[in-house]
Design a protein around this motif. Structure first.
Motif, short mmCIF file in Angstrom:
data_model
loop_
_atom_site.label_atom_id
_atom_site.label_comp_id
_atom_site.label_asym_id
_atom_site.label_seq_id
_atom_site.Cartn_x
_atom_site.Cartn_y
_atom_site.Cartn_z
N ASN A 1 5.78 6.87 7.61
CA ASN A 1 6.40 7.02 6.29
C ASN A 1 5.33 6.98 5.22
OD1 ASN A 1 9.17 7.11 7.13
ND2 ASN A 1 8.97 4.95 7.62
N ASN B 1 6.35 6.61 -2.04
CA ASN B 1 6.21 7.27 -3.34
C ASN B 1 4.82 7.00 -3.87
OD1 ASN B 1 8.92 8.07 -3.36
ND2 ASN B 1 9.57 6.18 -4.36
N PRO C 1 7.33 12.31 -4.29
CA PRO C 1 8.35 11.52 -3.60
C PRO C 1 7.91 11.09 -2.20
CG PRO C 1 8.98 13.83 -3.64
CD PRO C 1 7.73 13.70 -4.46
N ALA C 2 8.57 10.08 -1.68
CA ALA C 2 8.28 9.60 -0.32
C ALA C 2 8.54 10.72 0.67
CB ALA C 2 9.16 8.40 -0.01
N SER C 3 7.79 10.68 1.76
CA SER C 3 7.96 11.71 2.80
C SER C 3 7.59 11.11 4.16
CB SER C 3 7.09 12.92 2.49
OG SER C 3 5.72 12.56 2.49
N LYS C 4 7.77 11.92 5.18
CA LYS C 4 7.39 11.51 6.52
C LYS C 4 6.32 12.46 7.02
CE LYS C 4 11.76 9.42 7.65
NZ LYS C 4 12.75 9.17 8.66
N LYS C 5 5.43 11.93 7.86
CA LYS C 5 4.32 12.72 8.36
C LYS C 5 4.17 12.46 9.85
CE LYS C 5 -0.67 13.09 7.69
NZ LYS C 5 -1.82 12.56 6.93
#
Length: 92
Positions: A54, A57, A72-76
């Motif tokens: 995760n 932000n 914005p927050a994201s997943k990788k």
């Protein structure tokens, strides 16, 4: 290498038909996707591990304008190579 090439090469390593190999590869990919989607780690000993991390932000600076931008927050997806793969890559 793309999927079609992988199917062809795998067929030459096994006594399976291309349709059977394709079905196995499709299943393998589907299982990995489902596992990662559920938040679990995929570990293939000797090859490596896949896991979703995760990214929170954060604010970054736009290099063109110098303005601060909220990201914005994201997943990788993160891949960590295994010892055997590292050794092979190190040898060149």
């Amino acid at each position: 290498m793309n999927k079609a090439e992988l199917v062809t090469i795998t067929t030459s390593y096994t006594e399976l038909k291309k349709t059977e190999v394709n079905k196995c590869i499709e299943s393998f990919i589907a299982i990995i996707k489902k596992t990662l989607r559920s938040g679990e780690k995929v570990k293939l000993v000797g090859f490596g591990s896949l896991k979703v991390i995760n990214i929170p932000n954060r604010e970054v600076t736009d290099p063109r304008s110098g303005k601060r931008i909220k990201v914005p927050a994201s997943k990788k997806l993160k891949f960590i190579p295994g010892k055997e793969l590292k050794a092979i890559l190190k040898q060149g």
